[in-house]
Design a protein around this motif. Structure first.
Motif, PDB file in Angstrom:
ATOM      1  N   ALA A  54       0.946  -1.249   0.198  1.00  0.00           N
ATOM      2  CA  ALA A  54      -0.082   0.090   0.055  1.00  0.00           C
ATOM      3  C   ALA A  54       0.971   1.355  -0.054  1.00  0.00           C
ATOM      4  N   TRP A  55       1.964   1.229   0.674  1.00  0.00           N
ATOM      5  CA  TRP A  55       2.751   2.312   0.783  1.00  0.00           C
ATOM      6  C   TRP A  55       3.529   2.506  -0.407  1.00  0.00           C
ATOM      7  N   ARG A  56       3.910   1.511  -1.212  1.00  0.00           N
ATOM      8  CA  ARG A  56       4.500   1.797  -2.674  1.00  0.00           C
ATOM      9  C   ARG A  56       3.612   2.219  -3.441  1.00  0.00           C
ATOM     10  N   ARG A  57       2.301   1.668  -3.524  1.00  0.00           N
ATOM     11  CA  ARG A  57       1.282   2.315  -4.334  1.00  0.00           C
ATOM     12  C   ARG A  57       1.001   3.786  -4.200  1.00  0.00           C
ATOM     13  N   LEU A  58       1.276   4.179  -2.760  1.00  0.00           N
ATOM     14  CA  LEU A  58       0.993   5.718  -2.551  1.00  0.00           C
ATOM     15  C   LEU A  58       2.083   6.563  -3.069  1.00  0.00           C
ATOM     16  N   ARG A  59       3.352   5.918  -2.911  1.00  0.00           N
ATOM     17  CA  ARG A  59       4.515   6.566  -3.456  1.00  0.00           C
ATOM     18  C   ARG A  59       4.670   6.740  -5.034  1.00  0.00           C
ATOM     19  N   THR A  60       4.330   5.672  -5.715  1.00  0.00           N
ATOM     20  CA  THR A  60       4.597   5.451  -7.222  1.00  0.00           C
ATOM     21  C   THR A  60       3.315   6.030  -7.968  1.00  0.00           C
ATOM     22  N   ASP A  61       1.949   5.824  -7.524  1.00  0.00           N
ATOM     23  CA  ASP A  61       0.801   6.476  -8.461  1.00  0.00           C
ATOM     24  C   ASP A  61       0.158   7.567  -7.765  1.00  0.00           C
ATOM     25  N   GLY A  62       0.533   8.055  -6.422  1.00  0.00           N
ATOM     26  CA  GLY A  62      -0.134   9.034  -5.878  1.00  0.00           C
ATOM     27  C   GLY A  62      -1.326   8.876  -5.009  1.00  0.00           C
ATOM     28  N   PRO A  63      -1.558   9.758  -4.312  1.00  0.00           N
ATOM     29  CA  PRO A  63      -2.738   9.301  -3.217  1.00  0.00           C
ATOM     30  C   PRO A  63      -3.953   8.728  -3.895  1.00  0.00           C
ATOM     31  N   SER A  64      -4.430   7.793  -3.388  1.00  0.00           N
ATOM     32  CA  SER A  64      -5.743   7.137  -3.785  1.00  0.00           C
ATOM     33  C   SER A  64      -6.602   6.688  -2.813  1.00  0.00           C
ATOM     34  N   ARG A  65      -7.953   6.574  -2.879  1.00  0.00           N
ATOM     35  CA  ARG A  65      -8.443   5.760  -1.741  1.00  0.00           C
ATOM     36  C   ARG A  65      -8.276   4.392  -1.486  1.00  0.00           C
ATOM     37  N   LEU A  66      -8.151   3.893  -2.805  1.00  0.00           N
ATOM     38  CA  LEU A  66      -7.836   2.317  -2.681  1.00  0.00           C
ATOM     39  C   LEU A  66      -6.669   1.996  -1.758  1.00  0.00           C
ATOM     40  N   ALA A  67      -5.585   2.742  -1.927  1.00  0.00           N
ATOM     41  CA  ALA A  67      -4.080   2.646  -1.259  1.00  0.00           C
ATOM     42  C   ALA A  67      -4.173   3.135   0.028  1.00  0.00           C
ATOM     43  N   TRP A  68      -4.919   4.198   0.347  1.00  0.00           N
ATOM     44  CA  TRP A  68      -4.911   4.765   1.800  1.00  0.00           C
ATOM     45  C   TRP A  68      -5.657   3.546   2.691  1.00  0.00           C
TER      46      TRP A  68
END
Length: 228
Positions: A54-68
């Protein structure tokens, strides 16, 4: 060439120590909830991997509801295990609701990892490149008109046409040749004209007569002239 000396990073050491403690707390909680053997060791790996994904998804693709959402779920699971093993719960008699949460965690973690790995990311469209202004057209220089000798106007200039001369007379139009029409065709045309006048109440015109007889225009004109 000398090798660079091995440097110990304090942040990395701190991360290893914190990860080992969190790993041990998750293992102890899973074992107390009835997950014995290798399954108790798999729980901390599952929680930490979901947190990292989840943290990698936030870092690479930007903030999103799914990753948060999945980052918070994994963080709560890790913090909850650390707090639960601090003496707030009796690990010898784990409540039923905690056993249910621990047993349901594999399915929850599998769904979260699958969504993080295979869900499409909505990227904002790149800003359009600034348009380069078109070069201004060069001013066109019109050539100066060449001097033209003044010609006399035949209408306004009285000198242009001598008074003694008269304009040439136009040739007389020659009379159009008479087209010979067979008598039988004229009789047939009279019958057609009489039938048309009887049906419509009006005299037949040249175009209708030509269409009914199927003759060329000049022959239809000659026949119409004989019917009048």
């Amino acid at each position: 060439m000398a090798r660079p000396a091995l440097r110990v990073d304090a942040v990395l050491v701190q991360a290893v120590i914190a990860g080992a403690l969190s790993f041990a707390h998750l293992h102890d909680l899973a074992a107390a909830a009835g997950q014995d053997g290798w399954k108790a060791w798999a729980y901390p790996i599952s929680v930490d991997l979901l947190l990292v994904a989840a943290w990698r998804r936030l870092r690479t693709d930007g903030p999103s509801r799914l990753a948060w959402c999945w980052f918070v779920i994994a963080l709560v699971a890790s913090l909850g295990a650390n707090v639960a093993t601090a003496g707030l719960l009796d690990l010898g008699d784990v409540p039923a609701w905690l056993r249910i949460l621990v047993a349901a965690w594999p399915a929850l973690a599998f769904m979260g990892g699958t969504l993080l790995a295979h869900s499409a990311t909505s990227r904002e469209p790149d800003a359009p490149a600034p348009s380069v202004p078109a070069p201004e057209p060069l001013p066109t220089v019109e050539p100066e008109p060449a001097a033209v000798a003044a010609e006399p106007d035949p209408v306004t200039d009285p000198v242009a046409v001598p008074a003694s001369e008269e304009p040439p007379a136009l040739p007389a139009a020659e009379p159009s040749p008479v087209v010979p029409v067979p008598a039988a065709l004229v009789d047939h045309a009279r019958k057609v004209a009489a039938d048309h006048e009887e049906r419509t109440g009006a005299r037949i015109d040249t175009d209708t007569l030509r269409a009914r007889l199927g003759v060329p225009p000049h022959l239809a004109d000659a026949i119409a002239a004989q019917l009048t």
